[in-house]
Motif scaffolding. Structure first.
Motif, short mmCIF file in Angstrom:
data_model
loop_
_atom_site.label_atom_id
_atom_site.label_comp_id
_atom_site.label_asym_id
_atom_site.label_seq_id
_atom_site.Cartn_x
_atom_site.Cartn_y
_atom_site.Cartn_z
N GLN A 157 -0.95 18.11 6.27
CA GLN A 157 -0.04 18.18 7.42
C GLN A 157 1.32 18.73 7.02
N HIS B 218 1.96 20.73 4.50
CA HIS B 218 1.80 22.16 4.19
C HIS B 218 1.77 22.98 5.48
N LYS B 219 1.08 22.48 6.50
CA LYS B 219 1.04 23.19 7.77
C LYS B 219 2.43 23.24 8.41
N LYS B 220 3.20 22.19 8.27
CA LYS B 220 4.53 22.12 8.90
C LYS B 220 5.57 22.92 8.13
N TYR B 221 5.57 22.82 6.79
CA TYR B 221 6.64 23.41 5.98
C TYR B 221 6.24 24.69 5.25
N ASN B 222 4.95 25.02 5.22
CA ASN B 222 4.47 26.24 4.57
C ASN B 222 5.00 26.34 3.13
N PHE B 223 4.41 25.57 2.23
CA PHE B 223 4.85 25.53 0.83
C PHE B 223 4.89 26.92 0.22
N THR B 224 5.89 27.14 -0.61
CA THR B 224 6.04 28.42 -1.31
C THR B 224 6.26 28.15 -2.80
N ASP C 36 8.98 25.67 -3.90
CA ASP C 36 8.81 24.24 -3.62
C ASP C 36 8.16 23.55 -4.81
#
Length: 104
Positions: A60, A62-68, A71
């Motif tokens: 959830q 990852h979907k919200k914050y879009n890890f890069t 991070d």
């Protein structure tokens, strides 16, 4: 050797921690020390969490914050005897199967 000597925390913009109470409790945890060197801090730790909840929180987030690559994401899996269940729209975190007070 100190952690900061092994891991350059200053290169990360955000820090995400996923685990049970070992990450988020009434006193400072290892995650609270790491976050001092990182801009944004997201602690998803909760007492009694099992691996299923930890995994769902990770997905959830990852979907919200879009890890890069900027991070720092640390997942600390818990013991396999921990039980958590998603029932009626809520996570039930009953903890260790051998010591929990209530049934599923």
């Amino acid at each position: 050797m100190k952690l900061k000597d092994k891991l350059d925390l200053t290169k990360y913009k955000r820090f995400f921690a996923f685990v049970c109470s070992f990450t988020n409790y009434c006193w400072l945890t290892w995650a609270d020390y790491i976050c001092r060197n990182v801009g944004e801090y997201y602690n998803y730790g909760a007492s009694g969490s099992g691996n299923m909840l930890i995994f769902q929180q990770f997905i959830q987030a990852h979907k919200k914050y879009n890890f890069t690559k900027d991070d720092l994401v640390i997942i600390m899996w818990t013991n396999t005897t921990r039980e958590d269940r998603y029932i009626d729209g809520c996570w039930r975190r009953t903890g260790n199967l051998e010591t929990q007070a209530e049934g599923p």
